[in-house]
Design an enzyme around this catalytic site. Sequence first.
Site, PDB file in Angstrom:
ATOM      1  N   ASP A 181      20.089 -12.276  -3.531  1.00  0.00           N
ATOM      2  CA  ASP A 181      19.002 -13.249  -3.493  1.00  0.00           C
ATOM      3  C   ASP A 181      17.680 -12.510  -3.657  1.00  0.00           C
ATOM      4  OD1 ASP A 181      18.898 -16.362  -2.529  1.00  0.00           O
ATOM      5  OD2 ASP A 181      17.032 -15.332  -2.013  1.00  0.00           O
ATOM      6  N   ASP A 216      15.607  -9.273  -7.835  1.00  0.00           N
ATOM      7  CA  ASP A 216      14.962 -10.172  -8.791  1.00  0.00           C
ATOM      8  C   ASP A 216      15.831 -10.149 -10.034  1.00  0.00           C
ATOM      9  OD1 ASP A 216      13.460 -11.426 -10.732  1.00  0.00           O
ATOM     10  OD2 ASP A 216      11.651 -10.231 -10.425  1.00  0.00           O
ATOM     11  N   VAL A 217      16.590 -11.209 -10.269  1.00  0.00           N
ATOM     12  CA  VAL A 217      17.566 -11.193 -11.360  1.00  0.00           C
ATOM     13  C   VAL A 217      16.905 -11.091 -12.730  1.00  0.00           C
ATOM     14  CG1 VAL A 217      19.235 -12.495  -9.997  1.00  0.00           C
ATOM     15  CG2 VAL A 217      17.719 -13.720 -11.587  1.00  0.00           C
ATOM     16  N   ASN A 246      24.104 -17.928 -10.373  1.00  0.00           N
ATOM     17  CA  ASN A 246      23.610 -19.178  -9.801  1.00  0.00           C
ATOM     18  C   ASN A 246      22.096 -19.212  -9.634  1.00  0.00           C
ATOM     19  OD1 ASN A 246      23.831 -21.696  -7.971  1.00  0.00           O
ATOM     20  ND2 ASN A 246      22.861 -20.183  -6.640  1.00  0.00           N
ATOM     21  N   TYR A 249      13.109 -25.100 -17.913  1.00  0.00           N
ATOM     22  CA  TYR A 249      14.373 -25.143 -17.172  1.00  0.00           C
ATOM     23  C   TYR A 249      15.483 -25.726 -18.037  1.00  0.00           C
ATOM     24  CZ  TYR A 249      17.704 -26.541 -13.507  1.00  0.00           C
ATOM     25  OH  TYR A 249      18.827 -26.714 -12.748  1.00  0.00           O
ATOM     26  N   LYS A 283      18.757 -23.675 -19.448  1.00  0.00           N
ATOM     27  CA  LYS A 283      20.118 -24.071 -19.095  1.00  0.00           C
ATOM     28  C   LYS A 283      20.940 -24.389 -20.345  1.00  0.00           C
ATOM     29  CE  LYS A 283      19.753 -23.661 -14.628  1.00  0.00           C
ATOM     30  NZ  LYS A 283      20.490 -22.596 -13.912  1.00  0.00           N
ATOM     31  N   THR A 303      20.524 -30.736  -2.101  1.00  0.00           N
ATOM     32  CA  THR A 303      19.844 -29.502  -1.736  1.00  0.00           C
ATOM     33  C   THR A 303      18.337 -29.748  -1.768  1.00  0.00           C
ATOM     34  OG1 THR A 303      19.655 -28.709  -4.010  1.00  0.00           O
ATOM     35  CG2 THR A 303      21.672 -28.116  -2.815  1.00  0.00           C
TER      36      THR A 303
END
Length: 248
Positions: free
Chosen positions: A38, A65-66, A92, A156, A160, A191
């Site tokens: 994370d 930090d991906v 994810n 976004y 995706k 969520t």
Amino acid sequence: MDNRFANKVAIVTGAAGGIGLAIATRLHAEGARIAIVDLKAEAAEAAAAKLVADTGGEAIGLGCDVGAEDQVAATVAAVLARFGAVDVIVNNAGLMTFKTLAEFTGDDWLKVLRVDLLGAAFFTRQAFLHCGDKGGAIVNIASVHAIETSANAAPYSAAKAALLSLTRTTSIEGRDVRIRANAVLPGAIDTPMLWDNPNVKSGAETIDKRDVGQPADVAAAVAFLASDDAGFITGTTLAVDGGRLAKL
């Protein structure tokens, strides 16, 4: 519960809470040694510690930090140092911002793309470098927004959609090295990311309560696709949306 991931090591990104934590919890319950990754290192470490305290087994929490390739490489190196292998990667981690197309700047676009697309690409590269002869499984968490979207979320949705293309390419290149890649399309999942969505808050996007799923619903789908039960499934996309995309 089945022990489908006994002796396997799984990395789950964006896993300190929400869908990611549900996925990590499910894989761990089925026997996997888990790396909870994370952006917030302390949250990742706390989630991993709680998972072990509650159910035993092995889990570590790592800050990453991906969108930074060097951090992704360091994270995978840390997992290999601790567990000696990487068998499953679940991409994810996600970021969603809200502006009109006229308002989004290049920096705004890159901020989202780095997390939602490049993060998965960086971890996918690491899979090809380190999964070895035994191969592995990659599950990319995309979104129904890759298929049908709404206003004010262009980076976004575009990221995706591109993630689905990355999944297909990974499945093609992965065949000869026994790496499978599949994508899950969550719909409206209970969520904070759903309920904090400005489009939902304003009523611009209406959510039928029958269309709202739980993080565990996504986790169950991921566990199947990552397991040997799905050994002949690669390059596919699975909607976990309560039938939301099926409606006219």
